[in-house]
Design an enzyme around this catalytic site. Structure first.
Site, PDB file in Angstrom:
ATOM      1  N   SER A 174       0.833  -1.215   0.000  1.00  0.00           N
ATOM      2  CA  SER A 174       0.000   0.000   0.000  1.00  0.00           C
ATOM      3  C   SER A 174       0.861   1.256   0.000  1.00  0.00           C
ATOM      4  CB  SER A 174      -0.880   0.024   1.255  1.00  0.00           C
ATOM      5  OG  SER A 174      -1.502   1.279   1.377  1.00  0.00           O
ATOM      6  N   THR A 175       0.463   2.236  -0.768  1.00  0.00           N
ATOM      7  CA  THR A 175       1.050   3.572  -0.658  1.00  0.00           C
ATOM      8  C   THR A 175       0.041   4.504   0.015  1.00  0.00           C
ATOM      9  OG1 THR A 175       2.378   3.244  -2.642  1.00  0.00           O
ATOM     10  CG2 THR A 175       2.023   5.530  -1.950  1.00  0.00           C
ATOM     11  N   ARG A 176      -1.089   4.748  -0.656  1.00  0.00           N
ATOM     12  CA  ARG A 176      -2.050   5.736  -0.179  1.00  0.00           C
ATOM     13  C   ARG A 176      -2.687   5.360   1.152  1.00  0.00           C
ATOM     14  NH1 ARG A 176      -1.034   6.169  -5.304  1.00  0.00           N
ATOM     15  NH2 ARG A 176      -0.779   3.940  -5.023  1.00  0.00           N
ATOM     16  N   THR A 177      -3.107   4.109   1.268  1.00  0.00           N
ATOM     17  CA  THR A 177      -3.836   3.728   2.482  1.00  0.00           C
ATOM     18  C   THR A 177      -2.907   3.766   3.684  1.00  0.00           C
ATOM     19  OG1 THR A 177      -5.150   2.343   1.040  1.00  0.00           O
ATOM     20  CG2 THR A 177      -5.451   2.019   3.401  1.00  0.00           C
ATOM     21  N   ARG A 192      -5.699  -4.373   6.179  1.00  0.00           N
ATOM     22  CA  ARG A 192      -5.707  -4.681   4.736  1.00  0.00           C
ATOM     23  C   ARG A 192      -5.373  -6.159   4.612  1.00  0.00           C
ATOM     24  NH1 ARG A 192      -3.313  -1.434  -0.416  1.00  0.00           N
ATOM     25  NH2 ARG A 192      -5.215  -0.286   0.051  1.00  0.00           N
ATOM     26  N   HIS A 201     -13.745  -1.558  -0.207  1.00  0.00           N
ATOM     27  CA  HIS A 201     -12.690  -0.575   0.066  1.00  0.00           C
ATOM     28  C   HIS A 201     -13.361   0.734   0.520  1.00  0.00           C
ATOM     29  CE1 HIS A 201      -8.857   1.201   0.169  1.00  0.00           C
ATOM     30  NE2 HIS A 201      -8.528   1.238  -1.103  1.00  0.00           N
ATOM     31  N   GLN A 210     -11.715   4.309   0.412  1.00  0.00           N
ATOM     32  CA  GLN A 210     -11.604   4.850  -0.942  1.00  0.00           C
ATOM     33  C   GLN A 210     -12.919   5.531  -1.346  1.00  0.00           C
ATOM     34  OE1 GLN A 210      -8.675   4.599  -2.959  1.00  0.00           O
ATOM     35  NE2 GLN A 210      -9.792   6.185  -4.054  1.00  0.00           N
ATOM     36  N   ASN A 232     -13.580  -5.046  -5.116  1.00  0.00           N
ATOM     37  CA  ASN A 232     -13.610  -4.136  -3.965  1.00  0.00           C
ATOM     38  C   ASN A 232     -14.010  -2.674  -4.236  1.00  0.00           C
ATOM     39  OD1 ASN A 232     -11.061  -3.782  -5.258  1.00  0.00           O
ATOM     40  ND2 ASN A 232     -10.048  -5.043  -3.709  1.00  0.00           N
ATOM     41  N   CYS A 262      -8.467   5.066  -8.334  1.00  0.00           N
ATOM     42  CA  CYS A 262      -7.993   4.983  -6.941  1.00  0.00           C
ATOM     43  C   CYS A 262      -6.469   4.933  -6.858  1.00  0.00           C
ATOM     44  CB  CYS A 262      -8.611   3.769  -6.257  1.00  0.00           C
ATOM     45  SG  CYS A 262      -8.110   2.196  -6.963  1.00  0.00           S
ATOM     46  N   LEU A 263      -5.822   4.520  -7.951  1.00  0.00           N
ATOM     47  CA  LEU A 263      -4.368   4.337  -8.037  1.00  0.00           C
ATOM     48  C   LEU A 263      -3.934   3.144  -7.166  1.00  0.00           C
ATOM     49  CD1 LEU A 263      -3.128   8.049  -7.763  1.00  0.00           C
ATOM     50  CD2 LEU A 263      -3.986   6.850  -9.772  1.00  0.00           C
ATOM     51  N   ASP A 309      -9.960   1.090 -12.479  1.00  0.00           N
ATOM     52  CA  ASP A 309      -9.036   0.594 -11.445  1.00  0.00           C
ATOM     53  C   ASP A 309      -8.135  -0.396 -12.179  1.00  0.00           C
ATOM     54  OD1 ASP A 309      -7.878  -0.366  -9.068  1.00  0.00           O
ATOM     55  OD2 ASP A 309      -9.627  -1.555  -8.482  1.00  0.00           O
ATOM     56  N   SER A 354      -5.825  -7.169  -9.836  1.00  0.00           N
ATOM     57  CA  SER A 354      -5.740  -6.745  -8.432  1.00  0.00           C
ATOM     58  C   SER A 354      -4.623  -7.473  -7.699  1.00  0.00           C
ATOM     59  CB  SER A 354      -7.081  -7.008  -7.735  1.00  0.00           C
ATOM     60  OG  SER A 354      -8.007  -6.015  -8.097  1.00  0.00           O
ATOM     61  N   MET A 355      -4.257  -6.920  -6.536  1.00  0.00           N
ATOM     62  CA  MET A 355      -3.204  -7.562  -5.739  1.00  0.00           C
ATOM     63  C   MET A 355      -3.630  -8.979  -5.375  1.00  0.00           C
ATOM     64  SD  MET A 355      -1.858  -4.578  -3.204  1.00  0.00           S
ATOM     65  CE  MET A 355      -3.371  -3.634  -3.073  1.00  0.00           C
ATOM     66  N   ARG A 409      -7.724  10.905   0.369  1.00  0.00           N
ATOM     67  CA  ARG A 409      -7.637   9.711   1.222  1.00  0.00           C
ATOM     68  C   ARG A 409      -7.246  10.080   2.653  1.00  0.00           C
ATOM     69  NH1 ARG A 409      -7.051   4.623  -0.673  1.00  0.00           N
ATOM     70  NH2 ARG A 409      -7.252   4.292   1.566  1.00  0.00           N
TER      71      ARG A 409
HETATM   72  N1   CP Z   1      -5.990   3.338  -3.592  1.00  0.00           N
HETATM   73  C1   CP Z   1      -5.304   2.610  -2.707  1.00  0.00           C
HETATM   74  O1   CP Z   1      -5.853   1.978  -1.811  1.00  0.00           O
HETATM   75  O2   CP Z   1      -3.948   2.673  -2.884  1.00  0.00           O
HETATM   76  P1   CP Z   1      -2.849   1.884  -2.086  1.00  0.00           P
HETATM   77  O3   CP Z   1      -2.935   0.434  -2.513  1.00  0.00           O
HETATM   78  O4   CP Z   1      -1.547   2.512  -2.498  1.00  0.00           O
HETATM   79  O5   CP Z   1      -3.107   2.010  -0.621  1.00  0.00           O
HETATM   80  N1  NVA Z   2      -8.656  -3.521  -6.938  1.00  0.00           N
HETATM   81  C1  NVA Z   2      -7.368  -3.135  -6.449  1.00  0.00           C
HETATM   82  C2  NVA Z   2      -7.472  -1.922  -5.589  1.00  0.00           C
HETATM   83  C3  NVA Z   2      -6.162  -1.396  -5.066  1.00  0.00           C
HETATM   84  C4  NVA Z   2      -6.320  -0.167  -4.236  1.00  0.00           C
HETATM   85  C5  NVA Z   2      -6.761  -4.304  -5.685  1.00  0.00           C
HETATM   86  O1  NVA Z   2      -7.505  -5.015  -4.989  1.00  0.00           O
HETATM   87  O2  NVA Z   2      -5.558  -4.516  -5.797  1.00  0.00           O
END
Ligand code: CP
Ligand code: NVA
Length: 327
Positions: A57-60, A108, A135, A138, A175, A281-282, A239, A243-244, A308
Site C-alpha cells: 500500500s502507498t495511499r492507504t 488490509r 474498500h 476509498q 472491492n 484509486c491508483l 481501477d 488486483s493484488m 484519502r
Molecule cells: N488506492 C489505494 O488503496 O492505494 P494503495 O494500494 O496505495 O493504498
Molecule cells: N482492486 C485493487 C485496488 C487497489 C487499491 C486491488 O484489490 O488490488
C-alpha cells in the site's frame, strides 16, 4: 462491542453523508493551518493504532498513519514480515493481542472473511483498509472528490445530487466498485458499470444497489458496452485490471479487458457530458487508461489521492473517537 467500518453497505445514508462532510471539514482546517477545536488533535495522545497489512500500500498506509498522528496517536505499520501472523500465529490470536493494546486496527487483508473474523474478535474498532470485496475508505475519499468537483449540482438541503450526475465504471467487479457504486447510489448519483462479458458483478451487492437506486430515484445498470455506458456520463472511473493477489493470472485477466481502456477515442465516440472528470484509486497502469486521459485537465486522480488523508481522519473521528456514533 465496538462498531467497525467494513463497507458502505452498513452505513445509513445520513452517516455516510456525515463522514464525507467531516472529511471536508478537516480538509478545510488543515488547508488553512488551523487546529481542530476541543483539543481533538490530542484525542489519541498516548495511544497506539495498528496497521495490519498483508498486502502492499502507498495511499492507504500513508493516509492512515497520517490520520493517527493528526489526533496525537502513534501508528504501527505491521506487515507479515514484522509480526508472527501467517507464519507462526493465527489471525484470531493476533487480533486478540493487537486489540488489547491499541485504539483501533486498520486492516488490509485478502478476503472479506478475514475482515469479518477480525471484527468478531477485536475489542477495538476495525477499519477495513481493503479486502477482496470492499474498500470503504476509498469511497469516502471519492465521494468527497465528486462533491468538490460538482458542488453546483449538489442539493445541500436534501444532501443529494438528485440524479443530476452519472458515474461510469469500466473495469473489474471487485472491492473498489462494490463500495463506490453503493456510496454513489446513496448520494443520488446514477451508476453504469461496464464489465467484460465473462466477469460478473457480485449478485448480493447488485440487488442491494438496485434497492438503494429505487429509494433514491437513480439508475443502476450493469453493461458490457463502454460506448453505451459512457453516454452522458460525468465521471469516468477505472481501477487496475489485475488486483493484488491475482498476479499469477495476469495475462488471462488482461485478455478479458482487451478494448476496455479509457482513452480519448472512447471519450470522443461515446458522447460523455462536456463537464466530465476522470477518477482512479491508483496505482494506475496504462492498459486501463491512456496517458492522454490520465494526465489531462479532466483528471482529478491526485486530488482524489490526497482526499484519502481526510477520509482516514474522518473515519478515525467517527469510529474511534466518537465510538461509531456518526450523526
Ligand atoms: N488506492 C489505494 O488503496 O492505494 P494503495 O494500494 O496505495 O493504498
Ligand atoms: N482492486 C485493487 C485496488 C487497489 C487499491 C486491488 O484489490 O488490488
Amino acid at each position: 462491542k465496538p462498531r467497525h467500518l467494513v463497507s458502505m453497505l452498513e452505513l445509513e445514508k445520513n452517516e455516510l453523508i456525515n463522514l464525507i462532510d467531516r472529511a471536508q471539514y478537516f480538509k478545510n482546517l488543515i488547508k488553512s493551518n488551523q487546529l481542530p477545536p476541543n483539543n481533538l488533535d490530542q484525542a489519541l495522545k498516548g495511544k497506539t493504532s495498528a496497521l495490519l497489512f498483508t498486502k502492499r500500500s502507498t495511499r492507504t498506509r500513508i493516509s492512515s498513519e497520517g490520520a493517527v498522528v493528526y489526533f496525537g496517536g502513534h501508528p504501527f505499520f505491521l506487515n507479515q514480515n514484522d509480526i508472527q501472523l501467517g507464519v507462526n500465529e493465527s489471525l484470531l490470536d493476533t487480533v486478540k493481542v493487537l486489540s488489547s493494546m491499541t485504539s483501533c486496527i486498520f486492516a488490509r487483508v485478502n478476503s472479506h472473511n478475514d475482515i469479518q473474523e477480525l471484527c468478531k474478535y477485536s475489542s477495538v474498532p476495525v477499519i477495513n483498509s481493503l479486502c477482496d470485496t470492499f474498500h470503504p475508505l476509498q469511497s469516502i475519499a471519492d465521494l468527497l472528490t465528486i462533491k468538490e468537483q460538482f458542488s453546483d449540482l449538489y442539493d445541500p438541503v436534501e444532501k443529494s445530487f438528485k440524479g443530476k450526475l452519472k458515474l461510469t465504471w469500466i473495469g473489474d467487479a471487485n472491492n473498489v466498485i462494490n463500495d463506490l457504486s453503493i456510496a454513489c447510489l446513496k448520494f443520488g448519483i446514477n451508476v453504469s458499470v461496464v464489465l467484460p462479458k465473462n466477469i460478473q458483478f457480485n449478485n448480493d451487492i447488485y440487488l442491494k444497489g438496485k434497492e438503494i437506486s429505487k429509494e433514491n430515484n437513480v439508475k443502476f445498470e450493469i453493461l458490457n458496452d463502454p460506448v453505451i455506458g459512457c453516454l452522458n456520463s460525468n465521471i469516468l472511473v477505472t481501477d487496475t485490471f489485475v488486483s493484488m493477489g491475482e498476479e499469477d493470472s495476469k495475462l488471462e485477466k488482461l485478455k478479458k479487458f482487451e478494448n476496455l481502456q479509457i482513452n480519448s477515442n472512447l471519450v470522443k465516440s461515446s458522447k460523455v457530458n462536456s463537464n466530465w472528470i476522470f477518477m482512479h484509486c491508483l496505482p494506475r497502469h496504462k492498459e486501463e487508461v491512456s496517458d492522454e486521459v490520465f494526465y489531462s485537465d479532466n483528471s482529478v486522480v491526485f486530488q482524489e489521492a490526497e482526499n484519502r488523508l481526510y477520509a482516514a481522519i474522518s473515519a478515525i473521528e467517527g469510529f474511534v473517537i466518537n465510538k461509531g456514533k456518526l450523526v
